[in-house]
Design an enzyme around this catalytic site. Structure first.
Site, short mmCIF file in Angstrom:
data_model
loop_
_atom_site.label_atom_id
_atom_site.label_comp_id
_atom_site.label_asym_id
_atom_site.label_seq_id
_atom_site.Cartn_x
_atom_site.Cartn_y
_atom_site.Cartn_z
N GLU A 274 0.81 -1.22 0.00
CA GLU A 274 0.00 0.00 0.00
C GLU A 274 0.85 1.28 0.00
OE1 GLU A 274 -2.86 -0.49 3.17
OE2 GLU A 274 -3.35 -2.51 2.53
N ASN A 315 2.18 -5.04 -3.13
CA ASN A 315 0.81 -5.48 -2.85
C ASN A 315 -0.05 -4.25 -2.58
OD1 ASN A 315 -1.04 -7.66 -2.19
ND2 ASN A 315 -0.81 -7.09 -0.02
N HIS A 351 -10.16 -6.65 -2.19
CA HIS A 351 -11.20 -6.52 -1.16
C HIS A 351 -12.42 -5.93 -1.86
CE1 HIS A 351 -8.66 -7.69 2.12
NE2 HIS A 351 -7.76 -6.79 1.80
N GLU A 381 -5.68 -11.00 -1.27
CA GLU A 381 -6.49 -10.82 -0.05
C GLU A 381 -7.98 -10.84 -0.39
OE1 GLU A 381 -5.20 -7.44 2.27
OE2 GLU A 381 -3.09 -7.80 1.81
N ASP A 383 -11.75 -10.98 -0.74
CA ASP A 383 -13.00 -11.21 0.00
C ASP A 383 -14.09 -10.40 -0.69
OD1 ASP A 383 -12.39 -8.64 1.00
OD2 ASP A 383 -11.81 -9.40 2.97
O1 G3I Z 1 -3.32 -7.36 18.92
C1 G3I Z 1 -4.48 -6.71 19.47
C2 G3I Z 1 -4.91 -7.45 20.68
O2 G3I Z 1 -3.90 -7.36 21.66
C3 G3I Z 1 -6.23 -6.87 21.16
O3 G3I Z 1 -6.72 -7.63 22.24
C4 G3I Z 1 -7.26 -6.84 20.06
C5 G3I Z 1 -8.55 -6.19 20.46
O4 G3I Z 1 -9.30 -5.81 19.34
O5 G3I Z 1 -6.74 -6.15 18.96
C6 G3I Z 1 -5.56 -6.72 18.44
O6 G3I Z 1 -5.13 -6.03 17.34
C7 G3I Z 1 -5.90 -6.15 16.16
C8 G3I Z 1 -5.08 -6.83 15.08
O7 G3I Z 1 -5.81 -6.86 13.88
C9 G3I Z 1 -4.69 -8.26 15.46
O8 G3I Z 1 -5.83 -9.04 15.62
C10 G3I Z 1 -6.30 -4.77 15.72
O9 G3I Z 1 -7.19 -4.20 16.67
C11 G3I Z 1 -6.94 -4.81 14.36
O10 G3I Z 1 -7.12 -3.49 13.87
C12 G3I Z 1 -6.07 -5.56 13.39
O11 G3I Z 1 -6.72 -5.60 12.16
C13 G3I Z 1 -5.98 -6.10 11.06
C14 G3I Z 1 -5.73 -5.00 10.04
O12 G3I Z 1 -5.04 -5.54 8.92
C15 G3I Z 1 -4.88 -3.87 10.60
O13 G3I Z 1 -4.86 -2.81 9.71
C16 G3I Z 1 -6.79 -7.20 10.43
O14 G3I Z 1 -6.88 -8.30 11.34
C17 G3I Z 1 -6.11 -7.66 9.14
O15 G3I Z 1 -7.00 -8.51 8.45
C18 G3I Z 1 -5.83 -6.47 8.25
O16 G3I Z 1 -5.17 -6.93 7.11
C19 G3I Z 1 -4.86 -5.97 6.10
C20 G3I Z 1 -3.64 -6.46 5.36
O17 G3I Z 1 -2.60 -6.72 6.27
C21 G3I Z 1 -3.21 -5.44 4.29
N1 G3I Z 1 -4.29 -5.15 3.39
C22 G3I Z 1 -5.54 -4.73 4.04
C23 G3I Z 1 -5.98 -5.78 5.05
C24 G3I Z 1 -7.32 -5.44 5.64
O18 G3I Z 1 -7.26 -4.25 6.39
#
Ligand code: G3I
Length: 457
Positions: A274, A315, A351, A381, A383
């Site tokens: 990105e 990506n 997405h 990715e 969906d």
């Molecule tokens: O690690 C913390 C944890 O300690 C806490 O208890 C929990 C409570 O909500 O949050 C956890 O962090 C989360 C993290 O995922 C791990 O699960 C974050 O809040 C959450 O915002 C984060 O979201 C991820 C996101 O990237 C971050 O921008 C999504 O799971 C993940 O699917 C998403 O993936 C991205 C790709 O890497 C790049 N392209 C876009 C894609 C979708 O946004």
């Protein structure tokens, strides 16, 4: 699930635990002429299936369909596939319905002994195999300029993003769904810098290691994700301003550590994630602010130094349609290629939303445009968020099928990754029902639709 046709050349009758008879495959064009087996055979612990297959090409995929024998105790049967003695995959079958299965090499040119064994609880460890074969693997750029794919369709793998829970938890339904239906995984968050390098030079690989070990133990591939991104960075990196020299040192240490750790085990890395905004301008990430546009060169060269065999990707999302953002990615990759900077692929995140799908022809044009640079193109990715119309899941299935058809039509597209295993854990939220399995891990129409589009014929 696609039903097996009741007639056809592969309806050969059941052979109890026997050596399969190899027959010549219907003329495969080009440098590849695999022989295939179109027959049915029963596999039990006492009677593995064993067959000699050959290919003149460098790489191939062993493809088969299978179903578990009916079993009163409903215990799964595990099939293990070995090529020339080396395990290439394992799958757990739970039902007597036919399932398409794919196992990946290593398979080079020549003759190969493919052996399939069955294990499971007494009385339940039996399965029927069909259509055991090697499928030609194509090279990037093979069919550019053609509206439809030439020759036999390839078996294109389907991976899923997975969380550490898959490897460290004990959710049997999650594990069964992944192991039975996907060819590999991308760690959804576990290889991001915020998790892996919580303080400078201190690395926490527990979750990433667990996913890589789990995948390898089960014969699944891993995509590395992601090295240079503006999100999910550690606080120590985002809280201060960096000089160019210091930030380059941070980048080298980070990339060297993580790519080096999985050298030889992770074949593909999302290095640059990105980089551009919707107008095609560089995002002001901490990396960009400190280093400037040649952060792309520095990151790719660092990754290449850490694992010269790894394929390195850029990506991004919203690059399916023509426009400034797609142009920015295209121009950067072209420039990198011209200057000999190691870049091997473009990941289109994909997405999507059911009400705003990219037209099929446009997506095809986009994949071909990137492929014309001599790089691989993957949907990394995928969906598809649904709406609440009664036919939403069928329209979603059609969208997944479209993605598969487009990938199938471009030789440089050799994998599709969906962003999660089930709606329960989708970053889109369960209510948007964006993935291939529902919140109870039941298969949705989209799964067979995507698999069918990506299956070999
Ligand atoms: O690690 C913390 C944890 O300690 C806490 O208890 C929990 C409570 O909500 O949050 C956890 O962090 C989360 C993290 O995922 C791990 O699960 C974050 O809040 C959450 O915002 C984060 O979201 C991820 C996101 O990237 C971050 O921008 C999504 O799971 C993940 O699917 C998403 O993936 C991205 C790709 O890497 C790049 N392209 C876009 C894609 C979708 O946004």
């Amino acid at each position: 699930m696609r039903a097996l046709p009741s007639t056809g050349p592969w309806r050969g009758g059941v052979v109890a635990g026997a050596l399969l008879a190899a027959v010549a495959a219907p003329g495969a064009a080009g440098a590849v002429s695999p022989r295939a087996v179109h027959t049915l055979t029963r596999v039990t612990p006492a009677g593995p299936a064993s067959v000699l297959l050959s290919s003149t090409a460098d790489a191939a995929v062993v493809a088969t369909r299978a179903r578990a024998a009916r079993c009163a105790r409903r215990a799964p049967v595990v099939l293990t596939v070995r090529v020339d003695g080396a395990a290439v995959g394992q799958v757990r079958l739970h039902s007597s319905r036919w399932r398409a299965l794919r196992f990946h090499g290593p398979v080079g040119p020549g003759d190969h002994r493919v052996r399939v064994t069955a294990t499971g609880r007494r009385g339940c460890a039996a399965a029927t195999l069909d259509e055991l074969r090697l499928t030609p693997a194509t090279q990037p750029g093979d069919d550019e300029g053609h509206a439809t794919p030439r020759g036999p369709l390839r078996a294109i793998p389907v991976n899923a993003a997975a969380r550490a829970e898959l490897a460290l938890g004990s959710d049997q339904r999650l594990q069964d769904t992944f192991l039975s239906h996907f060819d590999g995984l991308t760690p959804e968050n576990e290889m991001k810098m915020g998790i892996v390098e919580p303080s400078p030079g201190t690395f926490a690989f527990r979750q990433a290691d667990a996913l890589v070990d789990y995948a390898q133990r089960h014969g699944k591939s891993v995509r590395g994700h992601t090295l240079i991104w503006q999100s999910q960075l550690p606080g120590w990196l985002t809280r201060r301003r960096w000089s160019r020299a210091d930030m380059l040192a941070v980048m080298h240490q980070w990339i060297g550590a993580i790519v080096g750790r999985y050298r030889g085990r992770i074949a593909d890395w999302d290095v640059l994630n990105e980089l551009f905004d919707a107008a095609g301008d560089w995002r002001p990430s901490p990396w960009y602010v400190a280093i400037g546009p040649d952060l792309a060169d520095a990151a790719l060269r660092a990754a290449h130094d850490a694992d010269p065999a790894a394929r390195l990707f850029i990506n991004d999302f919203d690059i399916e349609r023509p426009g400034p953002k797609q142009d920015a990615v295209f121009a950067l990759v072209r420039d990198l290629r011209l200057r000999g900077v190691p870049i091997d692929g473009v990941g289109i995140q994909a997405h999507w939303s059911i009400g705003d799908l990219v037209p099929e022809q446009m997506l095809l044009t986009t994949l071909r445009r990137f492929a014309s640079l001599g790089v691989r193109v993957e949907l990394t990715e995928l969906d598809v968020m649904t709406d609440h119309q009664p036919d939403a899941l069928l329209r979603q299935a059609a969208a997944y099928a479209m993605a598969g058809r487009v990938c199938q039509a471009v030789a440089a597209c050799d994998r599709v990754t969906v962003w999660g295993i089930s709606d329960r854990d989708s970053w889109r939220g369960a209510a948007n029902r964006a993935l291939l399995f529902d919140t109870d891990f039941l298969e949705k129409p989209a799964y067979a639709a995507l698999r069918d589009a990506l299956a070999a014929t």
